[in-house]
Design an enzyme around this catalytic site. Sequence first.
Site, PDB file in Angstrom:
ATOM      1  N   LYS A  59       0.803  -1.224   0.000  1.00 26.78           N
ATOM      2  CA  LYS A  59       0.000   0.000   0.000  1.00 26.78           C
ATOM      3  C   LYS A  59       0.840   1.281   0.000  1.00 26.78           C
ATOM      4  O   LYS A  59       0.386   2.328  -0.447  1.00 26.78           O
ATOM      5  CB  LYS A  59      -0.918   0.003   1.221  1.00 26.78           C
ATOM      6  N   THR A  84      -8.038   9.411   4.618  1.00 23.76           N
ATOM      7  CA  THR A  84      -8.431   8.176   3.951  1.00 23.76           C
ATOM      8  C   THR A  84      -9.170   7.290   4.924  1.00 23.76           C
ATOM      9  O   THR A  84      -9.235   7.573   6.120  1.00 23.76           O
ATOM     10  CB  THR A  84      -7.213   7.436   3.375  1.00 23.76           C
ATOM     11  N   SER A  87      -8.733  -0.470   6.602  1.00 18.83           N
ATOM     12  CA  SER A  87      -8.720  -1.440   7.700  1.00 18.83           C
ATOM     13  C   SER A  87      -7.325  -1.620   8.268  1.00 18.83           C
ATOM     14  O   SER A  87      -7.115  -2.390   9.189  1.00 18.83           O
ATOM     15  CB  SER A  87      -9.244  -2.799   7.215  1.00 18.83           C
ATOM     16  N   TYR A 130       3.241   6.048  12.782  1.00 23.63           N
ATOM     17  CA  TYR A 130       3.700   6.699  11.555  1.00 23.63           C
ATOM     18  C   TYR A 130       3.225   8.149  11.458  1.00 23.63           C
ATOM     19  O   TYR A 130       3.480   8.823  10.460  1.00 23.63           O
ATOM     20  CB  TYR A 130       3.221   5.924  10.333  1.00 23.63           C
ATOM     21  N   ASP A 192       4.468 -17.260 -16.318  1.00 26.19           N
ATOM     22  CA  ASP A 192       3.370 -17.799 -17.119  1.00 26.19           C
ATOM     23  C   ASP A 192       2.031 -17.374 -16.522  1.00 26.19           C
ATOM     24  O   ASP A 192       1.024 -17.263 -17.239  1.00 26.19           O
ATOM     25  CB  ASP A 192       3.450 -19.327 -17.161  1.00 26.19           C
ATOM     26  N   GLU A 225      -9.278 -14.616  -3.689  1.00 23.79           N
ATOM     27  CA  GLU A 225     -10.255 -13.941  -2.831  1.00 23.79           C
ATOM     28  C   GLU A 225     -10.790 -14.894  -1.763  1.00 23.79           C
ATOM     29  O   GLU A 225     -11.006 -16.081  -2.039  1.00 23.79           O
ATOM     30  CB  GLU A 225     -11.409 -13.443  -3.707  1.00 23.79           C
TER      31      GLU A 225
END
Length: 351
Positions: A59, A84, A87, A130, A192, A225
């Site tokens: 990210k 922003t 999560s 941060y 591939d 997913e």
Amino acid sequence: MQADKDQHCITLKDVKEASQRLKGMVKRTPLLKAPSSMNVEDKEFYFKVEAMQHTGSFKFRGALNATKSQIEQKKTPGPLAVVTHSSGNHAQAVALAARLCNTKENPVKPATIVMPRGAPQVKQEATKSYGGEVILCDNTNEARQETADLIMAERGATFIHPSENPLVIAGQGTIALEIIDQLQEFGLDAPDAIIIPVGGGGLASGNAVALRGLFSDKIKIILAEPEVLDDTKRSFESGQHVKHRPGNKLDSVADGLKTTLGPNTWPIVRDLVDDVIIVSEEDILRATKHTWEQLKVCIEPSAGVGVAVAIGKEFNSKYSTNQGIKNVAVILCGGNVDILETAKKMEQMGL
């Protein structure tokens, strides 16, 4: 499958520009060839370890590209303010990007971060470390956006969407450029196939555009997913953009993949991706544990989703070595994990 500049929000050119913008500020993360104990059916897996990126996930690339671009485009006086919702991983990324971009010539205020109350404590604390200001909200996509909208109105802040902002998407696509370059060290021009975890689709979209722009349809692009967060799978199969099912509590160990595709990421996924494969919670935890033990890299379960697909039956039956799928790249999207809590869930499942 070709990237269409008229239908999609970014092109390969945008990804290459992002790569130049990020040079010297993002880490060139390792591309690790898997030990034989992780390979399946004579395939060779190459893991792109974005868990070792600044803030512990991919990210940071998109957040920094968007923040630096906002500074370049800013025309009004005064410091830049950004907000922003996330999560966790995008939250940390925007917080650090704002801090690193803050200079005397181009001041940037500490980023304001909207996070769901269920976000792991380790991610909340890291975001604060941060330099970000954390504001908690209910655990729904709607609540995240409503809270961020309110902050934008009150503070005049610029919103950096975790997956829909084209500058963010372009930044994430720089991973593909690095993978292609690093594969040269193994005597390969390209994989591939590539397996990419998907939530909001920024990572998937940016890298799909980059790879299609470079290699057209020569590479199979597979999205990974969680089964309980299957909006991308259902959208892809129906050809219509859908959200999470009503009442879905988004209860997955892959907490970084709870966001759904949006109007910028969905067309790219629809047009450029070959397949979407879903995996169970048990599969995700098993693959995460397998990676900890065999690759010696501490990934989070969201990254384990990609590994679960790579070593799973569905991918290896659909995309066999007999079909020319031997060298497979897998993006390990992040490593911000509560190890004790995740290990407890593994133990509960008997893993």
